[in-house]
Scaffold this motif. Structure first.
Motif, PDB file in Angstrom:
ATOM      1  N   ASP A   1       0.895  -1.080  -0.376  1.00 38.88           N
ATOM      2  CA  ASP A   1      -0.092  -0.070   0.085  1.00 38.88           C
ATOM      3  C   ASP A   1       0.779   1.347   0.237  1.00 38.88           C
ATOM      4  O   ASP A   1       0.155   2.403  -0.408  1.00 38.88           O
ATOM      5  CB  ASP A   1      -0.859   0.164   1.547  1.00 38.88           C
ATOM      6  N   CYS A   2       2.244   0.844   0.482  1.00 39.16           N
ATOM      7  CA  CYS A   2       2.603   2.408   0.396  1.00 39.16           C
ATOM      8  C   CYS A   2       4.185   2.347  -0.118  1.00 39.16           C
ATOM      9  O   CYS A   2       4.540   3.517  -0.473  1.00 39.16           O
ATOM     10  CB  CYS A   2       3.655   2.021   2.179  1.00 39.16           C
ATOM     11  N   VAL A   3       4.808   1.210  -0.544  1.00 32.98           N
ATOM     12  CA  VAL A   3       6.003   1.388  -1.904  1.00 32.98           C
ATOM     13  C   VAL A   3       5.784   1.728  -2.816  1.00 32.98           C
ATOM     14  O   VAL A   3       4.652   1.501  -3.475  1.00 32.98           O
ATOM     15  CB  VAL A   3       6.697   0.369  -1.450  1.00 32.98           C
ATOM     16  N   TYR A   4       6.756   2.370  -3.206  1.00 25.94           N
ATOM     17  CA  TYR A   4       6.930   3.057  -4.438  1.00 25.94           C
ATOM     18  C   TYR A   4       7.202   2.634  -5.740  1.00 25.94           C
ATOM     19  O   TYR A   4       8.285   1.591  -5.466  1.00 25.94           O
ATOM     20  CB  TYR A   4       6.807   4.535  -4.722  1.00 25.94           C
ATOM     21  N   ARG A   5       7.073   2.526  -7.166  1.00 24.62           N
ATOM     22  CA  ARG A   5       7.315   1.120  -7.674  1.00 24.62           C
ATOM     23  C   ARG A   5       9.021   2.084  -8.435  1.00 24.62           C
ATOM     24  O   ARG A   5       8.951   3.578  -7.863  1.00 24.62           O
ATOM     25  CB  ARG A   5       7.160   2.049  -9.349  1.00 24.62           C
ATOM     26  N   ILE A   6       9.906   1.278  -8.274  1.00 24.56           N
ATOM     27  CA  ILE A   6      11.328   1.979  -8.663  1.00 24.56           C
ATOM     28  C   ILE A   6      11.534   2.508 -10.206  1.00 24.56           C
ATOM     29  O   ILE A   6      12.392   2.550 -10.809  1.00 24.56           O
ATOM     30  CB  ILE A   6      12.339   0.474  -8.613  1.00 24.56           C
ATOM     31  N   TYR A   7       9.588   1.717 -11.054  1.00 22.37           N
ATOM     32  CA  TYR A   7      10.075   1.966 -12.324  1.00 22.37           C
ATOM     33  C   TYR A   7       9.796   3.349 -12.811  1.00 22.37           C
ATOM     34  O   TYR A   7       8.983   3.982 -12.036  1.00 22.37           O
ATOM     35  CB  TYR A   7       9.152   1.485 -13.298  1.00 22.37           C
ATOM     36  N   ARG A   8      10.972   4.550 -13.300  1.00 20.83           N
ATOM     37  CA  ARG A   8       9.980   6.045 -14.085  1.00 20.83           C
ATOM     38  C   ARG A   8       9.115   5.920 -15.182  1.00 20.83           C
ATOM     39  O   ARG A   8       9.334   5.218 -15.700  1.00 20.83           O
ATOM     40  CB  ARG A   8      11.313   6.739 -14.014  1.00 20.83           C
TER      41      ARG A   8
ATOM     42  N   SER B   1       0.759   6.514   4.679  1.00 23.72           N
ATOM     43  CA  SER B   1      -0.214   7.218   5.262  1.00 23.72           C
ATOM     44  C   SER B   1      -1.591   6.647   5.223  1.00 23.72           C
ATOM     45  O   SER B   1      -1.827   5.557   4.428  1.00 23.72           O
ATOM     46  CB  SER B   1      -0.844   8.245   4.598  1.00 23.72           C
ATOM     47  N   ARG B   2      -3.202   7.081   6.417  1.00 19.94           N
ATOM     48  CA  ARG B   2      -4.275   6.621   5.561  1.00 19.94           C
ATOM     49  C   ARG B   2      -4.385   6.356   4.767  1.00 19.94           C
ATOM     50  O   ARG B   2      -4.783   7.485   4.173  1.00 19.94           O
ATOM     51  CB  ARG B   2      -5.121   7.239   6.893  1.00 19.94           C
ATOM     52  N   GLY B   3      -4.325   5.172   3.931  1.00 18.23           N
ATOM     53  CA  GLY B   3      -4.946   4.835   3.234  1.00 18.23           C
ATOM     54  C   GLY B   3      -3.978   4.843   1.979  1.00 18.23           C
ATOM     55  O   GLY B   3      -3.688   4.578   0.617  1.00 18.23           O
ATOM     56  N   GLY B   4      -2.519   4.775   2.416  1.00 16.41           N
ATOM     57  CA  GLY B   4      -2.001   4.687   1.969  1.00 16.41           C
ATOM     58  C   GLY B   4      -0.942   5.535   0.651  1.00 16.41           C
ATOM     59  O   GLY B   4      -1.222   6.118   0.751  1.00 16.41           O
ATOM     60  N   ARG B   5      -0.091   5.554   0.048  1.00 12.73           N
ATOM     61  CA  ARG B   5       0.877   5.976  -0.697  1.00 12.73           C
ATOM     62  C   ARG B   5       0.072   7.240  -1.914  1.00 12.73           C
ATOM     63  O   ARG B   5       0.595   8.250  -1.870  1.00 12.73           O
ATOM     64  CB  ARG B   5       1.779   5.534  -1.999  1.00 12.73           C
TER      65      ARG B   5
ATOM     66  N   PHE C   1      -4.276  12.325   2.658  1.00 16.10           N
ATOM     67  CA  PHE C   1      -3.752  12.501   4.045  1.00 16.10           C
ATOM     68  C   PHE C   1      -2.443  12.946   4.277  1.00 16.10           C
ATOM     69  O   PHE C   1      -1.367  12.071   3.582  1.00 16.10           O
ATOM     70  CB  PHE C   1      -4.214  10.982   4.788  1.00 16.10           C
ATOM     71  N   ALA C   2      -2.238  13.908   5.211  1.00 12.63           N
ATOM     72  CA  ALA C   2      -1.093  13.262   5.253  1.00 12.63           C
ATOM     73  C   ALA C   2      -0.127  12.678   5.387  1.00 12.63           C
ATOM     74  O   ALA C   2      -0.659  11.590   6.761  1.00 12.63           O
ATOM     75  CB  ALA C   2      -0.860  14.634   6.676  1.00 12.63           C
ATOM     76  N   GLY C   3       1.034  12.074   5.700  1.00  8.77           N
ATOM     77  CA  GLY C   3       2.283  10.716   6.032  1.00  8.77           C
ATOM     78  C   GLY C   3       2.900  10.907   6.836  1.00  8.77           C
ATOM     79  O   GLY C   3       4.099  12.182   6.066  1.00  8.77           O
ATOM     80  N   TYR C   4       4.116   9.722   5.612  1.00  2.80           N
ATOM     81  CA  TYR C   4       4.837   9.595   6.652  1.00  2.80           C
ATOM     82  C   TYR C   4       6.183   9.337   5.630  1.00  2.80           C
ATOM     83  O   TYR C   4       5.841   7.977   4.695  1.00  2.80           O
ATOM     84  CB  TYR C   4       5.342   8.799   7.979  1.00  2.80           C
TER      85      TYR C   4
ATOM     86  N   LEU D   1      16.891   9.879   2.890  1.00  2.00           N
ATOM     87  CA  LEU D   1      15.644  11.521   3.779  1.00  2.00           C
ATOM     88  C   LEU D   1      14.657  10.743   4.152  1.00  2.00           C
ATOM     89  O   LEU D   1      13.996   9.799   3.876  1.00  2.00           O
ATOM     90  CB  LEU D   1      15.261  12.754   2.570  1.00  2.00           C
ATOM     91  N   LEU D   2      14.245  11.602   5.438  1.00  2.00           N
ATOM     92  CA  LEU D   2      12.526  11.693   6.316  1.00  2.00           C
ATOM     93  C   LEU D   2      11.469  12.669   5.851  1.00  2.00           C
ATOM     94  O   LEU D   2      12.474  13.371   5.774  1.00  2.00           O
ATOM     95  CB  LEU D   2      12.729  10.840   7.532  1.00  2.00           C
ATOM     96  N   GLY D   3      10.739  12.041   6.130  1.00  2.00           N
ATOM     97  CA  GLY D   3       9.957  13.352   5.734  1.00  2.00           C
ATOM     98  C   GLY D   3       8.032  13.312   6.035  1.00  2.00           C
ATOM     99  O   GLY D   3       8.064  12.464   6.029  1.00  2.00           O
ATOM    100  N   GLY D   4       7.608  14.308   5.280  1.00  2.00           N
ATOM    101  CA  GLY D   4       6.349  13.898   4.748  1.00  2.00           C
ATOM    102  C   GLY D   4       5.445  15.174   4.904  1.00  2.00           C
ATOM    103  O   GLY D   4       5.826  16.471   4.919  1.00  2.00           O
ATOM    104  N   GLY D   5       4.050  15.190   5.624  1.00  2.00           N
ATOM    105  CA  GLY D   5       3.152  15.938   5.306  1.00  2.00           C
ATOM    106  C   GLY D   5       2.105  15.876   4.577  1.00  2.00           C
ATOM    107  O   GLY D   5       1.173  14.341   3.761  1.00  2.00           O
ATOM    108  N   ILE D   6       2.227  16.944   3.271  1.00  2.45           N
ATOM    109  CA  ILE D   6       1.064  17.047   2.510  1.00  2.45           C
ATOM    110  C   ILE D   6       1.997  17.117   1.127  1.00  2.45           C
ATOM    111  O   ILE D   6       2.150  18.566   0.827  1.00  2.45           O
ATOM    112  CB  ILE D   6      -0.363  17.627   2.010  1.00  2.45           C
ATOM    113  N   TYR D   7       1.959  16.631   0.028  1.00  2.00           N
ATOM    114  CA  TYR D   7       3.079  17.531  -1.573  1.00  2.00           C
ATOM    115  C   TYR D   7       1.560  17.343  -2.252  1.00  2.00           C
ATOM    116  O   TYR D   7       1.280  16.714  -2.916  1.00  2.00           O
ATOM    117  CB  TYR D   7       4.445  16.430  -1.615  1.00  2.00           C
TER     118      TYR D   7
END
Length: 220
Positions: free
Chosen positions: A59-66, A86-90, A94-97, A107-113
């Motif tokens: 639910d959270c991990v992004y693909r490595i493929y561009r 984040s609530r609901g995943g990537r 919602f704001a998340g980590y 890098l660490l971070g989060g919020g809403i982009y």
């Protein structure tokens, strides 16, 4: 952890499909390790943020493929592993980590982009109606030491629909409300997860404030 950094370090100098396909087993091994780490991270975060307790790594991990279709950079692969918890995943509003794992550039971070217009408008109304609470959060000594600024492109003028002479107008000129913390590479997983968790715990009140605005939109 070491297999992740080793693979990504080599990918930096071999960002092409032939090399990637020849090293597919290394990628799958590194991806498995990253997914397992994200699973453990979710478990640790859920101890004090139950909004993400039901998430799985997928639910959270992004693909490595561009997606290079509209980019001048035609490299086929990202040089990092990334996840947004984040609530609901990537894909959630919602704001998340956020976690960005890359040799020499973790890098660490989060919020809403780059929120959707309706969500951004709700965030701005939330901030402009509660500026004291928002300023208290972002100027908190511990928060400020970890997240010295709020990232995101900013408007030059007041957003449409808001009073130009409002004394807090500068607070709502951001197009994103995202924070970033740069950290050193750590190859021991337990130490890595402990540091990540400590940073995210400082970030949580910021996320909670933003999510109060998003809940209003999502629950209408």
């Amino acid at each position: 952890m070491e297999n992740i950094f080793s693979f990504l370090g080599d990918l930096r100098f071999n960002n092409n499909r032939d090399w990637f396909n020849s090293n597919k087993s290394r990628y799958l091994d590194a991806k498995k390790s990253f997914d397992q780490m994200i699973e453990k991270l979710i478990e640790q975060l859920a101890e004090w943020d139950d909004s993400i307790s039901l998430l799985l790594p997928k639910d959270c991990v992004y693909r490595i493929y561009r997606d290079a279709r509209f980019s001048a950079n035609k490299d086929p692969y990202k040089l990092h592993f990334g996840a947004f918890i984040s609530r609901g995943g990537r894909k959630s509003p919602f704001a998340g980590y956020y976690l960005h794992l890359e040799p020499g550039n973790c890098l660490l971070g989060g919020g809403i982009y780059k929120p959707m217009p309706a969500h951004l408008k709700a965030l701005r109304h939330k901030i402009i109606s509660e500026p004291g609470k928002y300023l208290e959060l972002i100027n908190d000594k511990e928060f400020k030491s970890v997240f010295p600024e709020i990232y995101g492109e900013r408007l030059r003028l007041a957003p449409k629909g808001f009073a130009k002479d409002d004394p807090n107008i500068d607070l709502i000129k951001n197009k994103s409300y995202f924070v970033v913390y740069e950290m050193e590479d750590i190859f021991e997983e337990t130490a890595f997860l402990d540091q990540i968790t400590s940073v995210y715990k400082i970030q949580k009140p910021f996320n909670d404030f933003l999510n109060e605005a998003i809940f209003e939109i999502e629950n209408d």
